[in-house]
Motif scaffolding. Structure first.
Motif, PDB file in Angstrom:
ATOM      1  N   ILE A 108       0.837  -1.199   0.000  1.00 37.35           N
ATOM      2  CA  ILE A 108       0.000   0.000   0.000  1.00 37.35           C
ATOM      3  C   ILE A 108       0.870   1.246   0.000  1.00 37.35           C
ATOM      4  O   ILE A 108       0.629   2.204  -0.747  1.00 37.35           O
ATOM      5  N   LEU A 109       1.914   1.258   0.829  1.00 35.33           N
ATOM      6  CA  LEU A 109       2.771   2.447   0.945  1.00 35.33           C
ATOM      7  C   LEU A 109       3.507   2.752  -0.361  1.00 35.33           C
ATOM      8  O   LEU A 109       3.587   3.904  -0.783  1.00 35.33           O
ATOM      9  N   VAL A 110       4.070   1.712  -1.002  1.00 38.92           N
ATOM     10  CA  VAL A 110       4.902   1.968  -2.172  1.00 38.92           C
ATOM     11  C   VAL A 110       4.105   2.012  -3.465  1.00 38.92           C
ATOM     12  O   VAL A 110       4.584   2.523  -4.471  1.00 38.92           O
ATOM     13  N   ARG A 111       2.855   1.480  -3.448  1.00 36.75           N
ATOM     14  CA  ARG A 111       2.095   1.435  -4.696  1.00 36.75           C
ATOM     15  C   ARG A 111       1.390   2.750  -4.995  1.00 36.75           C
ATOM     16  O   ARG A 111       1.535   3.323  -6.057  1.00 36.75           O
ATOM     17  N   ASP A 112       0.608   3.234  -4.025  1.00 39.41           N
ATOM     18  CA  ASP A 112      -0.322   4.311  -4.337  1.00 39.41           C
ATOM     19  C   ASP A 112       0.251   5.703  -4.110  1.00 39.41           C
ATOM     20  O   ASP A 112       0.203   6.548  -4.985  1.00 39.41           O
ATOM     21  N   SER A 113       0.784   5.941  -2.894  1.00 40.38           N
ATOM     22  CA  SER A 113       1.155   7.300  -2.500  1.00 40.38           C
ATOM     23  C   SER A 113       0.033   8.266  -2.861  1.00 40.38           C
ATOM     24  O   SER A 113       0.249   9.322  -3.456  1.00 40.38           O
ATOM     25  N   HIS A 114      -1.184   7.858  -2.555  1.00 39.63           N
ATOM     26  CA  HIS A 114      -2.372   8.598  -2.984  1.00 39.63           C
ATOM     27  C   HIS A 114      -2.629   9.798  -2.084  1.00 39.63           C
ATOM     28  O   HIS A 114      -2.424   9.759  -0.878  1.00 39.63           O
ATOM     29  N   ALA A 115      -3.096  10.883  -2.686  1.00 36.14           N
ATOM     30  CA  ALA A 115      -3.362  12.103  -1.917  1.00 36.14           C
ATOM     31  C   ALA A 115      -4.445  11.885  -0.876  1.00 36.14           C
ATOM     32  O   ALA A 115      -4.538  12.622   0.098  1.00 36.14           O
ATOM     33  N   ALA A 116      -5.283  10.862  -1.062  1.00 32.06           N
ATOM     34  CA  ALA A 116      -6.370  10.605  -0.117  1.00 32.06           C
ATOM     35  C   ALA A 116      -5.868  10.157   1.238  1.00 32.06           C
ATOM     36  O   ALA A 116      -6.620  10.139   2.201  1.00 32.06           O
ATOM     37  N   SER A 117      -4.579   9.753   1.319  1.00 35.52           N
ATOM     38  CA  SER A 117      -4.082   9.300   2.618  1.00 35.52           C
ATOM     39  C   SER A 117      -4.144  10.411   3.640  1.00 35.52           C
ATOM     40  O   SER A 117      -4.403  10.184   4.805  1.00 35.52           O
ATOM     41  N   GLY A 118      -3.883  11.643   3.249  1.00 31.09           N
ATOM     42  CA  GLY A 118      -3.978  12.769   4.165  1.00 31.09           C
ATOM     43  C   GLY A 118      -2.864  12.809   5.181  1.00 31.09           C
ATOM     44  O   GLY A 118      -2.774  13.718   5.993  1.00 31.09           O
ATOM     45  N   THR A 119      -1.991  11.792   5.210  1.00 28.36           N
ATOM     46  CA  THR A 119      -0.929  11.749   6.210  1.00 28.36           C
ATOM     47  C   THR A 119       0.455  11.664   5.581  1.00 28.36           C
ATOM     48  O   THR A 119       1.419  11.417   6.263  1.00 28.36           O
ATOM     49  N   GLY A 120       0.551  11.875   4.292  1.00 24.39           N
ATOM     50  CA  GLY A 120       1.853  11.825   3.656  1.00 24.39           C
ATOM     51  C   GLY A 120       1.962  10.655   2.709  1.00 24.39           C
ATOM     52  O   GLY A 120       1.027   9.896   2.489  1.00 24.39           O
ATOM     53  N   THR A 121       3.140  10.477   2.132  1.00 25.67           N
ATOM     54  CA  THR A 121       3.382   9.419   1.176  1.00 25.67           C
ATOM     55  C   THR A 121       4.600   8.627   1.622  1.00 25.67           C
ATOM     56  O   THR A 121       5.221   8.925   2.634  1.00 25.67           O
ATOM     57  N   PHE A 122       4.906   7.572   0.841  1.00 27.94           N
ATOM     58  CA  PHE A 122       6.091   6.788   1.152  1.00 27.94           C
ATOM     59  C   PHE A 122       7.346   7.665   1.077  1.00 27.94           C
ATOM     60  O   PHE A 122       8.273   7.497   1.875  1.00 27.94           O
ATOM     61  N   ALA A 123       7.350   8.595   0.145  1.00 22.05           N
ATOM     62  CA  ALA A 123       8.505   9.497   0.035  1.00 22.05           C
ATOM     63  C   ALA A 123       8.662  10.344   1.298  1.00 22.05           C
ATOM     64  O   ALA A 123       9.780  10.566   1.791  1.00 22.05           O
ATOM     65  N   SER A 124       7.546  10.819   1.852  1.00 16.88           N
ATOM     66  CA  SER A 124       7.637  11.618   3.079  1.00 16.88           C
ATOM     67  C   SER A 124       8.085  10.763   4.246  1.00 16.88           C
ATOM     68  O   SER A 124       8.796  11.218   5.141  1.00 16.88           O
ATOM     69  N   LEU A 125       7.667   9.479   4.251  1.00 13.78           N
ATOM     70  CA  LEU A 125       8.123   8.575   5.299  1.00 13.78           C
ATOM     71  C   LEU A 125       9.634   8.360   5.192  1.00 13.78           C
ATOM     72  O   LEU A 125      10.347   8.369   6.202  1.00 13.78           O
ATOM     73  N   ILE A 126      10.120   8.164   3.970  1.00 14.38           N
ATOM     74  CA  ILE A 126      11.559   8.007   3.761  1.00 14.38           C
ATOM     75  C   ILE A 126      12.304   9.255   4.236  1.00 14.38           C
ATOM     76  O   ILE A 126      13.380   9.176   4.831  1.00 14.38           O
TER      77      ILE A 126
END
Length: 332
Positions: A108-126
């Motif tokens: 889920i983290l590496v596939r979508d990075s969808h704006a709907a998460s509202g909490t950031g993306t995998f890139a922001s986690l990295i």
């Protein structure tokens, strides 16, 4: 006779929907998953999903936030080791362990990075992980006399290498994660041990770059110490900011949970009131029905008595008529 199925509490239903959505998002992605499918898999109606999360975006945000917090916590714990080499080994193992034990979450983290998460993306986690690795790199750089200003760049390189390896290993799953971690650390650590404090391009490539921007002069030891102190102050300020943001986020989460529980209690009270009202109406209807039945019974009794009296009257009349006729007939 089978026992009746126990009704889930609001908390249990919410957790069930999160787990079902997590599996569907991992398999089909955000765009490939619908509220209808989530509801059907959970054997509930669509309004139940909307009641708990407001829609697909809401449950997706919860799933992504949980996975990001889980992975970040694992890496943060690994980076609490005392020696830099141990930090690196445990961080690599932590990421690979997460990939192996939480494959759905990592997809889920590496596939979508969808704006709907509202909490950031995998890139922001990295980036969050890299900022922690950066603190380790600064100490190593200062100790070895390297420019600590370069630590953020090296941290991105190091974390990016580990993250991309994790994405590759998600599907191949060989060699075993301990062996993959050992090779990662071999490349990263041995490269760090032999790090050139003033790397330069080869002469053939440098000729092109020198026309664009000259290399900056190497800082003195005093400048390095000053930069290290400035960096320490900056890191302390960043840590204070992170702690403050964390406290605010925790407070917000507590407030939201309280509001959710309060709303759930209000809904439960409303359902109880509705159930009591329905029960009252049923009792009233039953009383009315009983009164109608009693009235009908009284009418039937009256009608029976009336019919009985009429039959008796008719019989008496017939008898009197017969007597009169007998009297009128001449005797022989």
């Amino acid at each position: 006779m089978s026992e009746p199925r126990r009704r889930m509490s609001g908390k249990e239903r919410r957790e069930q929907l999160i787990q079902i959505s997590r599996t569907l998002f991992a398999e089909k992605g955000f765009d490939g998953t619908s509220v209808e499918e989530i509801a059907a898999t959970a054997n509930v109606s669509k309004p139940v999903v909307y009641e708990h999360f407001g829609g697909k975006e809401g449950v997706y945000a919860v799933v992504v936030d949980r996975e990001m917090q889980k992975l970040l916590a694992l890496v943060t714990e690994a980076l609490s080791a005392s020696h830099a080499l141990i930090k690196l080994e445990r961080a690599a193992l932590a990421l690979l362990a997460y990939v192996e034990e939480n494959s759905e979450g990592f997809r889920i983290l590496v596939r979508d990075s969808h704006a709907a998460s509202g909490t950031g993306t995998f890139a922001s986690l990295i980036n969050d992980i890299a900022s922690q690795v950066e603190d380790v790199m600064v100490d190593e750089f200062v100790e070895r006399g390297y420019d600590p200003k370069l630590a953020p760049m090296y941290a991105q390189m190091l974390v990016g290498m580990v993250a991309l390896t994790g994405q590759w290993w998600l599907d191949v799953r060989r060699p075993p994660r301990e062996e993959v971690a050992a090779h990662l650390v071999n490349l990263a650590w041995n490269g760090l041990v032999g790090l050139d404090p003033n790397p330069r391009l080869t002469a053939s490539s440098r000729g092109m770059e020198q026309r664009r921007a000259p290399l900056p002069p190497r800082p003195t030891e005093k400048e390095l110490r000053e930069m290290g102190k400035a960096r320490e102050r900056e890191l302390k300020e960043q840590e204070k900011i992170r702690e403050r943001e964390q406290r605010e986020a925790e407070k917000l989460a507590r407030d939201q949970e309280k509001a959710r529980l309060r709303e759930e209690r209000e809904r439960e009270k409303a359902r109880e009131r509705e159930a009591r009202e329905q029960e009252r109406l049923l009792k009233e209807q039953e009383k009315i029905r009983e009164r109608e039945l009693r009235e009908q019974e009284k009418v039937r009794v009256r009608e029976a008595k009336t019919a009985e009296r009429e039959a008796s009257r008719q019989a008496s009349l017939t008898e009197r008529t017969g007597d009169a006729i007998e009297k009128l007939e001449p005797s022989e």
